[in-house]
Scaffold this motif. Structure first.
Motif, mmCIF file in Angstrom:
data_model
loop_
_atom_site.group_PDB
_atom_site.id
_atom_site.type_symbol
_atom_site.label_atom_id
_atom_site.label_comp_id
_atom_site.label_asym_id
_atom_site.label_seq_id
_atom_site.Cartn_x
_atom_site.Cartn_y
_atom_site.Cartn_z
ATOM 1 N N THR A 169 54.089 58.826 16.984
ATOM 2 C CA THR A 169 55.382 58.522 18.314
ATOM 3 C C THR A 169 56.081 60.446 17.513
ATOM 4 O O THR A 169 56.122 60.615 16.023
ATOM 5 C CB THR A 169 56.766 57.826 18.049
ATOM 6 N N LYS A 170 56.761 60.762 18.666
ATOM 7 C CA LYS A 170 58.061 61.802 18.354
ATOM 8 C C LYS A 170 58.463 61.990 17.296
ATOM 9 O O LYS A 170 58.964 62.653 16.509
ATOM 10 C CB LYS A 170 58.018 62.559 19.376
ATOM 11 N N GLU A 171 59.783 60.702 17.294
ATOM 12 C CA GLU A 171 60.043 60.058 16.387
ATOM 13 C C GLU A 171 59.696 60.323 14.680
ATOM 14 O O GLU A 171 60.388 60.844 14.035
ATOM 15 C CB GLU A 171 60.967 58.726 16.535
ATOM 16 N N LEU A 172 58.693 59.717 14.588
ATOM 17 C CA LEU A 172 58.098 59.985 13.141
ATOM 18 C C LEU A 172 57.819 61.846 13.007
ATOM 19 O O LEU A 172 57.614 61.567 11.521
ATOM 20 C CB LEU A 172 56.909 59.238 13.178
ATOM 21 N N ALA A 173 57.256 62.342 13.915
ATOM 22 C CA ALA A 173 57.262 63.667 13.709
ATOM 23 C C ALA A 173 58.619 64.587 13.167
ATOM 24 O O ALA A 173 58.692 64.972 12.461
ATOM 25 C CB ALA A 173 57.023 63.926 14.444
ATOM 26 N N GLU A 174 59.372 63.878 13.808
ATOM 27 C CA GLU A 174 60.906 64.104 13.653
ATOM 28 C C GLU A 174 61.170 64.388 12.374
ATOM 29 O O GLU A 174 62.061 64.870 11.634
ATOM 30 C CB GLU A 174 61.385 64.049 14.777
ATOM 31 N N GLU A 175 61.002 62.610 11.363
ATOM 32 C CA GLU A 175 61.279 62.365 10.440
ATOM 33 C C GLU A 175 60.845 63.424 9.464
ATOM 34 O O GLU A 175 61.381 63.294 8.649
ATOM 35 C CB GLU A 175 60.943 60.726 10.408
ATOM 36 N N GLN A 176 59.253 63.392 9.670
ATOM 37 C CA GLN A 176 59.110 64.489 8.869
ATOM 38 C C GLN A 176 59.542 65.872 8.843
ATOM 39 O O GLN A 176 59.437 66.464 7.748
ATOM 40 C CB GLN A 176 57.600 64.375 9.217
ATOM 41 N N VAL A 177 60.242 65.998 9.768
ATOM 42 C CA VAL A 177 61.007 67.440 9.727
ATOM 43 C C VAL A 177 61.788 67.559 9.411
ATOM 44 O O VAL A 177 62.396 68.011 8.019
ATOM 45 C CB VAL A 177 60.929 68.199 11.609
ATOM 46 N N ASN A 178 62.674 66.809 9.336
ATOM 47 C CA ASN A 178 63.729 66.270 8.482
ATOM 48 C C ASN A 178 63.609 66.437 6.851
ATOM 49 O O ASN A 178 64.595 66.930 6.455
ATOM 50 C CB ASN A 178 64.567 64.919 8.963
#
Length: 72
Positions: A50-59
């Motif tokens: 999901t995009k949310e998981l990608a965003e978590e990795q970016v953070n």
């Protein structure tokens, strides 16, 4: 068909940069993160469900960069 979202600025208060998310044909997401002052972009090693998981990795990556910066 790939869907690339327009690059956007991102910051956690001590480290900032630009992130671009890509949605792949299979529905997974990846990212490319370029930190200010570092010409070498950080690309995700794998695709996220999901995009949310990608965003978590970016953070997480931003937080790691902030710790490295604080350590000198």
């Amino acid at each position: 068909m790939l869907l690339r979202l327009r690059p956007m600025n991102i910051s956690n208060g001590s480290v900032s940069g630009e992130v671009e998310y890509t949605q792949h044909e299979d529905g997974t997401w990846s990212f490319t993160l370029t930190l200010d002052g570092d010409p070498v972009p950080i690309e995700s090693d794998w695709n996220f469900a999901t995009k949310e998981l990608a965003e978590e990795q970016v953070n997480y990556t931003l937080d790691s960069a902030a710790l490295r910066k604080a350590e000198g």
